[in-house]
Design an enzyme around this catalytic site. Structure first.
Site, mmCIF file in Angstrom:
data_model
loop_
_atom_site.group_PDB
_atom_site.id
_atom_site.type_symbol
_atom_site.label_atom_id
_atom_site.label_comp_id
_atom_site.label_asym_id
_atom_site.label_seq_id
_atom_site.Cartn_x
_atom_site.Cartn_y
_atom_site.Cartn_z
ATOM 1 C CE1 TYR A 152 30.371 2.932 79.112
ATOM 2 C CE2 TYR A 152 29.326 3.789 81.071
ATOM 3 C CZ TYR A 152 30.446 3.341 80.425
ATOM 4 O OH TYR A 152 31.643 3.292 81.099
HETATM 5 N N1 NAP Z 1 36.541 4.568 81.521
HETATM 6 C C1 NAP Z 1 36.307 3.342 81.127
HETATM 7 O O1 NAP Z 1 36.823 2.886 80.100
HETATM 8 C C2 NAP Z 1 35.425 2.474 81.982
HETATM 9 C C3 NAP Z 1 35.435 1.077 81.808
HETATM 10 C C4 NAP Z 1 34.622 0.311 82.635
HETATM 11 C C5 NAP Z 1 33.835 0.903 83.601
HETATM 12 N N2 NAP Z 1 33.822 2.275 83.720
HETATM 13 C C6 NAP Z 1 32.949 2.943 84.731
HETATM 14 O O2 NAP Z 1 33.176 2.405 86.006
HETATM 15 C C7 NAP Z 1 31.946 1.975 86.579
HETATM 16 C C8 NAP Z 1 32.158 0.835 87.559
HETATM 17 O O3 NAP Z 1 32.786 -0.248 86.949
HETATM 18 P P1 NAP Z 1 32.005 -1.572 86.532
HETATM 19 O O4 NAP Z 1 30.554 -1.304 86.543
HETATM 20 O O5 NAP Z 1 32.684 -2.018 85.298
HETATM 21 O O6 NAP Z 1 32.400 -2.652 87.628
HETATM 22 P P2 NAP Z 1 32.442 -2.700 89.209
HETATM 23 O O7 NAP Z 1 32.049 -1.427 89.792
HETATM 24 O O8 NAP Z 1 33.756 -3.264 89.562
HETATM 25 O O9 NAP Z 1 31.342 -3.833 89.492
HETATM 26 C C9 NAP Z 1 29.992 -3.490 89.405
HETATM 27 C C10 NAP Z 1 29.104 -4.723 89.508
HETATM 28 O O10 NAP Z 1 29.390 -5.464 90.677
HETATM 29 C C11 NAP Z 1 28.171 -5.926 91.276
HETATM 30 N N3 NAP Z 1 28.063 -5.221 92.566
HETATM 31 C C12 NAP Z 1 28.238 -3.889 92.808
HETATM 32 N N4 NAP Z 1 28.154 -3.608 94.110
HETATM 33 C C13 NAP Z 1 27.924 -4.778 94.733
HETATM 34 C C14 NAP Z 1 27.749 -5.139 96.079
HETATM 35 N N5 NAP Z 1 27.847 -4.252 97.055
HETATM 36 N N6 NAP Z 1 27.537 -6.450 96.373
HETATM 37 C C15 NAP Z 1 27.470 -7.370 95.413
HETATM 38 N N7 NAP Z 1 27.622 -7.094 94.089
HETATM 39 C C16 NAP Z 1 27.853 -5.804 93.755
HETATM 40 C C17 NAP Z 1 27.066 -5.563 90.297
HETATM 41 O O11 NAP Z 1 26.934 -6.582 89.294
HETATM 42 P P3 NAP Z 1 26.192 -7.998 89.514
HETATM 43 O O12 NAP Z 1 25.073 -7.776 90.467
HETATM 44 O O13 NAP Z 1 25.774 -8.400 88.150
HETATM 45 O O14 NAP Z 1 27.261 -8.898 90.064
HETATM 46 C C18 NAP Z 1 27.643 -4.346 89.639
HETATM 47 O O15 NAP Z 1 27.057 -4.050 88.404
HETATM 48 C C19 NAP Z 1 31.106 1.620 85.335
HETATM 49 O O16 NAP Z 1 29.732 1.499 85.634
HETATM 50 C C20 NAP Z 1 31.468 2.764 84.430
HETATM 51 O O17 NAP Z 1 30.734 3.926 84.786
HETATM 52 C C21 NAP Z 1 34.624 3.054 82.949
#
Ligand code: NAP
Length: 332
Positions: A62
């Site tokens: 990351y």
């Molecule tokens: N194992 C893997 O291969 C893998 C792959 C992907 C992710 N992950 C992990 O999973 C975690 C979570 O997934 P993700 O970050 O991809 O996506 P997510 O949790 O589905 O979406 C996160 C994004 O949504 C927005 N958000 C979050 N809470 C909110 C709320 N309450 N109201 C409005 N907007 C909100 C923010 O972006 P904005 O403000 O820009 O909209 C935030 O960065 C990652 O951070 C990572 O640690 C793992």
């Protein structure tokens, strides 16, 4: 290699109901990170921990470009600075990348050591970020052995996997069981718009059988399930905007049903989306970039959708004709 420690005396891995993802922390390209956000990210960390969201997911890949490792470094700094409720429960989980140049068990142990340095403390949960099963299956054995070494040597409280399907998971389980090393967790991309790992691959059943906790990553579908993005509302730039424009015309059934349930329960769409993940027996790890978002996500705790609402959401998900593209590394 150092001798194995007595694992029965190792501190136990304790996982909360919800975690926090930190992919965005240090990622300019997809998430628009800028170092000026750091004070707010520290406030996110503090609010999460004090509210019982004590699991933080990061990865050694990351951080974009020169910011590589930034997510781990920020977490390390925030955890070191934190004093307050739940301090002892902080659980830092990193994902070690299966880079093509990581070929030996020693490479995995060194990678975990480098993560621990950035985190300024031992890694609690070390996960293999992805399976090489789809393109270089011969590479994986050494990486898994390195993970198992970390557990046996008492350097981590638990080990986990990410993007593994049931068939590959059983193979890993068998390999590690021969050394008496348990798999604590499996991470898959799971949300109302990414049900494939559960509905098609049935990872939930295999995890239950093997005693593995399932972690739902991208549980808000990168923000789409908060309802704040729409074809008539501003979209984020770059790849996310492109993806959302492609998905939005086909996901109205889920957004409508989320909206109706959220209204009837006086919750937000994000809270209902995360609660659905919890009802499915997973630990969602939503990413948060502001205290407002972290606060909102904390509101998914302390209540539960009823079985009728879960069923309505499942049916709405089934009526969507667009879903989130699956991770290319996800195995069967
Ligand atoms: N194992 C893997 O291969 C893998 C792959 C992907 C992710 N992950 C992990 O999973 C975690 C979570 O997934 P993700 O970050 O991809 O996506 P997510 O949790 O589905 O979406 C996160 C994004 O949504 C927005 N958000 C979050 N809470 C909110 C709320 N309450 N109201 C409005 N907007 C909100 C923010 O972006 P904005 O403000 O820009 O909209 C935030 O960065 C990652 O951070 C990572 O640690 C793992």
């Amino acid at each position: 290699m150092t001798a194995a420690t007595d694992v029965s005396t190792q501190p136990r891995l304790v996982l909360p109901t919800i975690g926090c993802g930190t992919w965005a922390w240090g990622n300019r390209l997809l998430w628009g990170y800028d170092p000026s956000m750091d004070p707010e990210l520290q406030a996110v960390f503090n609010r999460c921990v004090s509210g019982g969201v004590t699991l933080f997911d990061t990865g050694d890949s990351y951080g974009t470009g020169r910011l590589n490792g930034r997510s781990e470094s920020l977490l390390g700094q925030f955890a070191a600075d934190y004093t307050g409720p739940n301090q002892e429960q902080i659980c830092l989980a990193t994902k070690l990348a299966a880079y093509p140049w990581r070929l030996t068990r020693g490479a995995m142990r060194r990678a975990c050591g480098a993560s621990a340095e950035r985190l300024q403390r031992p890694v609690d949960l070390a996960q293999l970020h992805w399976s090489t099963g789809n393109y270089a299956p011969w590479q994986e054995g050494a990486l898994l052995d390195g993970l198992a070494d970390l557990y046996e040597q008492g350097q981590v409280k638990g080990i986990g996997l990410s993007n593994f399907g049931p068939k590959r998971l059983r193979w890993v389980h068998q390999r590690l069981a021969q050394r008496g090393v348990p798999i604590a967790t499996l991470q898959v991309q799971y949300s109302l718009l990414s049900t494939y790992p559960v509905t098609e691959l049935d990872v939930t059943a295999v995890c239950a059988e093997l005693g593995i906790r399932l972690i739902a990553y991208s549980p808000l579908c990168l923000g789409l399930l908060t309802g704040k993005y729409g074809l008539d509302k501003p979209l984020p730039g770059g790849l996310r905007g492109w993806l959302f424009r492609r998905m939005l015309p086909g996901i109205q059934p889920v957004l409508d049903t989320l909206g109706a349930i959220a209204q009837s329960r006086d919750k937000t769409l994000a809270q209902v989306s995360l609660n659905w993940c919890i009802c499915k027996g997973t630990i969602p790890i939503p990413g948060a970039k502001s205290v407002t978002q972290a606060e909102d996500n904390l509101g998914a705790l302390g209540w539960q959708l009823d079985s009728g609402e879960v069923e309505e959401l499942d049916q709405a998900a089934g009526r969507c004709d667009r879903t989130m593209v699956q991770n290319i590394f996800q195995t069967r």
